[in-house]
Structures are given as structure tokens and as C-alpha cells.
Design an enzyme around this catalytic site. Structure first.
Site, PDB file in Angstrom:
ATOM      1  N   HIS A  40       9.127 -24.853   8.866  1.00 19.80           N
ATOM      2  CA  HIS A  40       8.163 -25.707  10.559  1.00 19.80           C
ATOM      3  C   HIS A  40       6.758 -24.940   9.580  1.00 19.80           C
ATOM      4  O   HIS A  40       5.723 -25.978   9.256  1.00 19.80           O
ATOM      5  CB  HIS A  40       7.918 -25.667  11.400  1.00 19.80           C
ATOM      6  CG  HIS A  40       9.062 -25.244  12.687  1.00 19.80           C
ATOM      7  ND1 HIS A  40       9.371 -25.737  12.959  1.00 19.80           N
ATOM      8  CD2 HIS A  40      10.260 -25.955  11.611  1.00 19.80           C
ATOM      9  CE1 HIS A  40      10.604 -25.940  13.815  1.00 19.80           C
ATOM     10  NE2 HIS A  40      10.510 -27.184  12.643  1.00 19.80           N
ATOM     11  N   ASN A  41       6.130 -23.884   8.681  1.00 20.03           N
ATOM     12  CA  ASN A  41       4.522 -23.731   8.087  1.00 20.03           C
ATOM     13  C   ASN A  41       4.914 -24.008   6.757  1.00 20.03           C
ATOM     14  O   ASN A  41       3.411 -23.293   6.413  1.00 20.03           O
ATOM     15  CB  ASN A  41       4.285 -21.840   8.656  1.00 20.03           C
ATOM     16  CG  ASN A  41       4.884 -22.417  10.147  1.00 20.03           C
ATOM     17  OD1 ASN A  41       5.167 -21.341  10.493  1.00 20.03           O
ATOM     18  ND2 ASN A  41       4.112 -22.980  11.252  1.00 20.03           N
ATOM     19  N   ARG A  61       6.581   0.295   8.183  1.00 15.12           N
ATOM     20  CA  ARG A  61       6.976   1.873   9.397  1.00 15.12           C
ATOM     21  C   ARG A  61       7.276   0.633  10.820  1.00 15.12           C
ATOM     22  O   ARG A  61       7.624   1.445  11.486  1.00 15.12           O
ATOM     23  CB  ARG A  61       5.347   1.873   9.642  1.00 15.12           C
ATOM     24  CG  ARG A  61       4.340   2.552   8.804  1.00 15.12           C
ATOM     25  CD  ARG A  61       3.424   3.662   8.905  1.00 15.12           C
ATOM     26  NE  ARG A  61       2.834   3.591   7.644  1.00 15.12           N
ATOM     27  CZ  ARG A  61       1.830   4.457   7.618  1.00 15.12           C
ATOM     28  NH1 ARG A  61       0.796   4.040   8.018  1.00 15.12           N
ATOM     29  NH2 ARG A  61       1.776   5.146   6.591  1.00 15.12           N
ATOM     30  N   ARG A  90       7.257 -34.107   9.890  1.00 20.62           N
ATOM     31  CA  ARG A  90       6.023 -33.909  11.158  1.00 20.62           C
ATOM     32  C   ARG A  90       5.809 -32.779  10.465  1.00 20.62           C
ATOM     33  O   ARG A  90       4.081 -32.690  11.084  1.00 20.62           O
ATOM     34  CB  ARG A  90       6.491 -34.481  12.451  1.00 20.62           C
ATOM     35  CG  ARG A  90       7.422 -32.939  12.787  1.00 20.62           C
ATOM     36  CD  ARG A  90       7.622 -32.986  13.982  1.00 20.62           C
ATOM     37  NE  ARG A  90       9.068 -32.441  14.857  1.00 20.62           N
ATOM     38  CZ  ARG A  90       9.729 -31.467  14.262  1.00 20.62           C
ATOM     39  NH1 ARG A  90      10.542 -32.367  13.041  1.00 20.62           N
ATOM     40  NH2 ARG A  90      11.078 -30.648  14.839  1.00 20.62           N
ATOM     41  N   HIS A  91       5.642 -32.125  10.252  1.00 19.76           N
ATOM     42  CA  HIS A  91       5.262 -30.980   9.469  1.00 19.76           C
ATOM     43  C   HIS A  91       4.256 -31.361   8.746  1.00 19.76           C
ATOM     44  O   HIS A  91       3.619 -30.010   8.453  1.00 19.76           O
ATOM     45  CB  HIS A  91       6.358 -29.639   8.968  1.00 19.76           C
ATOM     46  CG  HIS A  91       7.693 -29.355  10.465  1.00 19.76           C
ATOM     47  ND1 HIS A  91       7.207 -29.092  11.789  1.00 19.76           N
ATOM     48  CD2 HIS A  91       8.081 -30.229  10.620  1.00 19.76           C
ATOM     49  CE1 HIS A  91       7.773 -28.543  12.171  1.00 19.76           C
ATOM     50  NE2 HIS A  91       8.962 -29.227  11.608  1.00 19.76           N
ATOM     51  N   CYS A 106       2.925  -3.362   3.888  1.00 14.93           N
ATOM     52  CA  CYS A 106       1.973  -2.582   4.564  1.00 14.93           C
ATOM     53  C   CYS A 106       2.802  -1.617   5.483  1.00 14.93           C
ATOM     54  O   CYS A 106       3.844  -1.995   5.949  1.00 14.93           O
ATOM     55  CB  CYS A 106       0.218  -3.268   4.845  1.00 14.93           C
ATOM     56  SG  CYS A 106       0.478  -4.093   5.660  1.00 14.93           S
ATOM     57  N   GLY A 107       1.897  -0.844   6.174  1.00 14.81           N
ATOM     58  CA  GLY A 107       2.723  -0.266   7.519  1.00 14.81           C
ATOM     59  C   GLY A 107       2.962  -1.115   8.141  1.00 14.81           C
ATOM     60  O   GLY A 107       4.202  -0.910   9.032  1.00 14.81           O
ATOM     61  N   THR A 108       2.540  -2.289   8.444  1.00 22.77           N
ATOM     62  CA  THR A 108       2.842  -3.046  10.055  1.00 22.77           C
ATOM     63  C   THR A 108       3.400  -4.356   9.024  1.00 22.77           C
ATOM     64  O   THR A 108       3.036  -5.324   9.946  1.00 22.77           O
ATOM     65  CB  THR A 108       1.955  -3.193  10.933  1.00 22.77           C
ATOM     66  OG1 THR A 108       0.196  -3.514  10.048  1.00 22.77           O
ATOM     67  CG2 THR A 108       1.453  -2.067  11.961  1.00 22.77           C
ATOM     68  N   GLY A 109       2.383  -4.337   8.353  1.00 24.15           N
ATOM     69  CA  GLY A 109       1.919  -6.133   7.446  1.00 24.15           C
ATOM     70  C   GLY A 109       0.834  -6.701   7.785  1.00 24.15           C
ATOM     71  O   GLY A 109       0.367  -7.959   7.618  1.00 24.15           O
ATOM     72  N   ARG A 165       0.239 -30.731  10.327  1.00 22.16           N
ATOM     73  CA  ARG A 165       0.364 -30.425  11.071  1.00 22.16           C
ATOM     74  C   ARG A 165       0.044 -28.812  10.559  1.00 22.16           C
ATOM     75  O   ARG A 165      -0.669 -28.206  10.026  1.00 22.16           O
ATOM     76  CB  ARG A 165       1.337 -29.484  12.026  1.00 22.16           C
ATOM     77  CG  ARG A 165       1.815 -30.029  13.059  1.00 22.16           C
ATOM     78  CD  ARG A 165       3.098 -30.693  13.393  1.00 22.16           C
ATOM     79  NE  ARG A 165       3.780 -31.398  14.435  1.00 22.16           N
ATOM     80  CZ  ARG A 165       4.432 -30.682  15.169  1.00 22.16           C
ATOM     81  NH1 ARG A 165       5.688 -30.385  14.673  1.00 22.16           N
ATOM     82  NH2 ARG A 165       4.956 -32.642  15.966  1.00 22.16           N
ATOM     83  N   ASP A 177       1.077  -0.967   0.255  1.00 17.61           N
ATOM     84  CA  ASP A 177      -0.126  -0.152   0.066  1.00 17.61           C
ATOM     85  C   ASP A 177       1.026   0.911   0.080  1.00 17.61           C
ATOM     86  O   ASP A 177       1.768   0.959   0.032  1.00 17.61           O
ATOM     87  CB  ASP A 177      -0.792   0.481   1.062  1.00 17.61           C
ATOM     88  CG  ASP A 177      -0.177   0.306   2.097  1.00 17.61           C
ATOM     89  OD1 ASP A 177       0.876   0.328   2.839  1.00 17.61           O
ATOM     90  OD2 ASP A 177      -1.482   0.112   3.804  1.00 17.61           O
ATOM     91  N   HIS A 178       0.125   2.311   0.630  1.00 17.92           N
ATOM     92  CA  HIS A 178       1.190   3.484   0.356  1.00 17.92           C
ATOM     93  C   HIS A 178       2.279   3.892   1.443  1.00 17.92           C
ATOM     94  O   HIS A 178       3.189   4.514   1.556  1.00 17.92           O
ATOM     95  CB  HIS A 178       0.080   4.844   0.388  1.00 17.92           C
ATOM     96  CG  HIS A 178      -0.782   4.765   1.571  1.00 17.92           C
ATOM     97  ND1 HIS A 178      -1.357   3.733   1.267  1.00 17.92           N
ATOM     98  CD2 HIS A 178      -0.854   5.278   2.765  1.00 17.92           C
ATOM     99  CE1 HIS A 178      -2.554   4.283   2.277  1.00 17.92           C
ATOM    100  NE2 HIS A 178      -1.801   4.729   3.063  1.00 17.92           N
TER     101      HIS A 178
HETATM  102  C1  RB5 Z   1      -2.660   1.863   6.351  1.00 16.45           C
HETATM  103  O1  RB5 Z   1      -2.477   3.522   6.879  1.00 16.45           O
HETATM  104  C2  RB5 Z   1      -2.204   1.446   7.539  1.00 16.45           C
HETATM  105  O2  RB5 Z   1      -3.279   0.819   8.375  1.00 16.45           O
HETATM  106  C3  RB5 Z   1      -1.338  -0.028   6.614  1.00 16.45           C
HETATM  107  O3  RB5 Z   1      -0.155   0.325   6.059  1.00 16.45           O
HETATM  108  C4  RB5 Z   1      -1.502  -0.649   7.633  1.00 16.45           C
HETATM  109  O4  RB5 Z   1      -0.491  -1.571   8.432  1.00 16.45           O
HETATM  110  C5  RB5 Z   1      -1.803  -2.389   7.914  1.00 16.45           C
HETATM  111  O5  RB5 Z   1      -2.389  -3.174   8.421  1.00 16.45           O
END
Ligand code: RB5
Length: 156
Positions: free
Chosen positions: A105-106, A116, A139-140, A72-75, A143, A15-16
């Protein structure tokens, strides 16, 4: 390496909040020999991360892409949306150990990163760890099968 086969295509979406990091990480994955498909976003205009998560995850689920990378900002938002697709295992990773384990494993097939949260250097380390690792199987297998089907491997 020659032209990538379809199984070697990695789809990127962001995203942005993550345009610059996506550009940096695409270059790393291309250098590893994968084909790249970028589903967007392509501008800094505010947008909705699920649009890109679904584009990448549906392609991974359908076999069009071998792996996805969503930023994205946090993933987190990317992972919530991507994991709605059966067969997709999207892992939010904040260090290389998590990235390695998500593969070993996954059998993770989508890597989610937070632009961010991470600096470019640590994001690259995480990305390289993800692509260097393979699924351990054994074993994985059972699962991982139970993620999509709680009864997998039980009974006959
Ligand atoms: C956008 O502001 C923010 O919400 C997005 O990048 C992301 O972190 C969402 O999970």
C-alpha cells in the site's frame, strides 16, 4: 543468480544496538539474490544512528540503492531521519503484516527494525515479508504521491 545490478542493491545501516541483527539479516537478503552494501556502523562503539540513516536514505532517494534496511534499538530514530529524504518511505515494522502492507500500500523502500524490540526470528520473518511483497499500485499510486506532494493528482 548472477551479479546484482545497481537496482538490486540493498543498503544496510545500523547503530551499536544492532550489529548482530544486521549481520544476520544481511545474510538473508544476500540469499534472496540482492547485492549488499553496508554503510556501517561496524563496531560496538556508541555512535549516532542518523549518520547511518542519512547514508542509506540518500542512496535510496538518489537511485543508488533499490531498498534500505536500517536497524537501531527501536527502529524509530532511523525512520525519523530517513523520512526526511524526499522519495524515501521508511517503515518501522514490528510484524510481518505491517511489512507486507508497507510494500503493497505504501511502496515503502526502507525497512526499519528495532533490535531491542524484536528477536532475531521475528526480525527475519518481517524482513522476508517485506522483500516478498510488491507495490499494489492502482489507487495507492495517488496516495503515495501525496506523501511528498499534497496536491499530487488534483487538478491538471
Ligand atoms: C541508542 O541507545 C538508541 O537510542 C537507538 O538505538 C535507537 O533506538 C534510536 O531510535
Amino acid at each position: 543468480m548472477g551479479k546484482a545490478t545497481l537496482e538490486q542493491v540493498v543498503a544496510f545501516g545500523c547503530d551499536h544496538a544492532a550489529l548482530q541483527l544486521k549481520a544476520e539479516l544481511k545474510a538473508v537478503v544476500a540469499e534472496l539474490g540482492y547485492g549488499i552494501e553496508d554503510v556501517g556502523t561496524h563496531s560496538e562503539e556508541s555512535c549516532d544512528y542518523p549518520d547511518f540513516a542519512h547514508a542509506v536514505a540518500s542512496g535510496v532517494a538518489g537511485g543508488r540503492y533499490r531498498f534500505g534496511v536500517l536497524i537501531c534499538g527501536t527502529g524509530l530514530g532511523m525512520a525519523y531521519a530517513a523520512n526526511r529524504h524526499k522519495g524515501v518511505r521508511a517503515a518501522v515494522c514490528t510484524d510481518a503484516f505491517m511489512a507486507r502492507m508497507s510494500r503493497q500500500h505504501n511502496d515503502a523502500n526502507v525497512l526499519c527494525l528495532g533490535a531491542r524490540v524484536l528477536g532475531g526470528g521475528s526480525a527475519e520473518d518481517i524482513l522476508r515479508a517485506f522483500f516478498a511483497a510488491d507495490f499494489d499500485g492502482g489507487r495507492h499510486e495517488r496516495r503515495v504521491a501525496k506523501i511528498d506532494d499534497p496536491q499530487a493528482g488534483e487538478g491538471a
